[in-house]
Design a protein around this motif. Structure first.
Motif, PDB file in Angstrom:
ATOM      1  N   MET A   8       0.856  -1.186   0.000  1.00 16.50           N
ATOM      2  CA  MET A   8       0.000   0.000   0.000  1.00 16.50           C
ATOM      3  C   MET A   8       0.896   1.241   0.000  1.00 16.50           C
ATOM      4  O   MET A   8       1.921   1.276   0.678  1.00 16.50           O
ATOM      5  CB  MET A   8      -0.885  -0.013   1.257  1.00 16.50           C
ATOM      6  CG  MET A   8      -1.848   1.144   1.321  1.00 16.50           C
ATOM      7  SD  MET A   8      -2.872   1.132   2.784  1.00 16.50           S
ATOM      8  CE  MET A   8      -4.132  -0.006   2.287  1.00 16.50           C
ATOM      9  N   SER A  11       0.922   7.286   0.996  1.00 20.49           N
ATOM     10  CA  SER A  11      -0.198   8.225   1.055  1.00 20.49           C
ATOM     11  C   SER A  11      -1.473   7.522   1.523  1.00 20.49           C
ATOM     12  O   SER A  11      -2.185   8.024   2.396  1.00 20.49           O
ATOM     13  CB  SER A  11      -0.418   8.849  -0.319  1.00 20.49           C
ATOM     14  OG  SER A  11      -1.575   9.647  -0.306  1.00 20.49           O
ATOM     15  N   ASN A  12      -1.771   6.359   0.955  1.00 22.07           N
ATOM     16  CA  ASN A  12      -2.973   5.628   1.348  1.00 22.07           C
ATOM     17  C   ASN A  12      -2.885   5.157   2.790  1.00 22.07           C
ATOM     18  O   ASN A  12      -3.880   5.184   3.516  1.00 22.07           O
ATOM     19  CB  ASN A  12      -3.206   4.438   0.424  1.00 22.07           C
ATOM     20  CG  ASN A  12      -3.763   4.854  -0.916  1.00 22.07           C
ATOM     21  OD1 ASN A  12      -4.254   5.966  -1.050  1.00 22.07           O
ATOM     22  ND2 ASN A  12      -3.671   3.985  -1.890  1.00 22.07           N
ATOM     23  N   THR A  13      -1.716   4.724   3.210  1.00 21.78           N
ATOM     24  CA  THR A  13      -1.547   4.260   4.595  1.00 21.78           C
ATOM     25  C   THR A  13      -1.822   5.403   5.567  1.00 21.78           C
ATOM     26  O   THR A  13      -2.560   5.237   6.534  1.00 21.78           O
ATOM     27  CB  THR A  13      -0.113   3.743   4.810  1.00 21.78           C
ATOM     28  OG1 THR A  13       0.113   2.652   3.921  1.00 21.78           O
ATOM     29  CG2 THR A  13       0.087   3.281   6.233  1.00 21.78           C
ATOM     30  N   HIS A  15      -3.456   8.194   5.029  1.00 24.03           N
ATOM     31  CA  HIS A  15      -4.844   8.645   4.933  1.00 24.03           C
ATOM     32  C   HIS A  15      -5.752   7.708   5.733  1.00 24.03           C
ATOM     33  O   HIS A  15      -6.654   8.146   6.439  1.00 24.03           O
ATOM     34  CB  HIS A  15      -5.286   8.691   3.474  1.00 24.03           C
ATOM     35  CG  HIS A  15      -6.658   9.254   3.299  1.00 24.03           C
ATOM     36  ND1 HIS A  15      -7.759   8.459   3.180  1.00 24.03           N
ATOM     37  CD2 HIS A  15      -7.105  10.531   3.261  1.00 24.03           C
ATOM     38  CE1 HIS A  15      -8.838   9.224   3.068  1.00 24.03           C
ATOM     39  NE2 HIS A  15      -8.465  10.489   3.110  1.00 24.03           N
ATOM     40  N   ARG A  16      -5.530   6.413   5.650  1.00 20.59           N
ATOM     41  CA  ARG A  16      -6.338   5.448   6.387  1.00 20.59           C
ATOM     42  C   ARG A  16      -6.150   5.631   7.883  1.00 20.59           C
ATOM     43  O   ARG A  16      -7.104   5.641   8.651  1.00 20.59           O
ATOM     44  CB  ARG A  16      -5.957   4.021   5.979  1.00 20.59           C
ATOM     45  CG  ARG A  16      -6.853   2.959   6.589  1.00 20.59           C
ATOM     46  CD  ARG A  16      -6.305   1.561   6.411  1.00 20.59           C
ATOM     47  NE  ARG A  16      -5.151   1.379   7.260  1.00 20.59           N
ATOM     48  CZ  ARG A  16      -3.928   1.077   6.841  1.00 20.59           C
ATOM     49  NH1 ARG A  16      -3.688   0.907   5.566  1.00 20.59           N
ATOM     50  NH2 ARG A  16      -2.943   0.920   7.683  1.00 20.59           N
TER      51      ARG A  16
END
Length: 56
Positions: A8, A11-13, A15-16
């Protein structure tokens, strides 16, 4: 346990993780030794039994 098949993105990590928020526990009034205290709801039984002592 679920295992991700792909890496992942950073950025996605982040954001989550930013979506997770801790909620403050609901406080309930309890009378201990004639003094009314606000304690977390899941600890009410322990205060009533005398397993926990209120601070100050």
């Amino acid at each position: 346990m679920a295992v991700p098949k792909r890496k992942m993105s950073r950025s996605n990590t982040r954001h989550r993780r930013a979506q997770w928020k801790a909620a403050t526990p609901a406080l309930v009034p309890v009378t201990v030794d004639g003094v009314r205290q606000l304690v977390p709801q899941h600890l009410v039984r322990a205060y009533e039994r005398g397993l926990l002592r209120p601070e100050g």
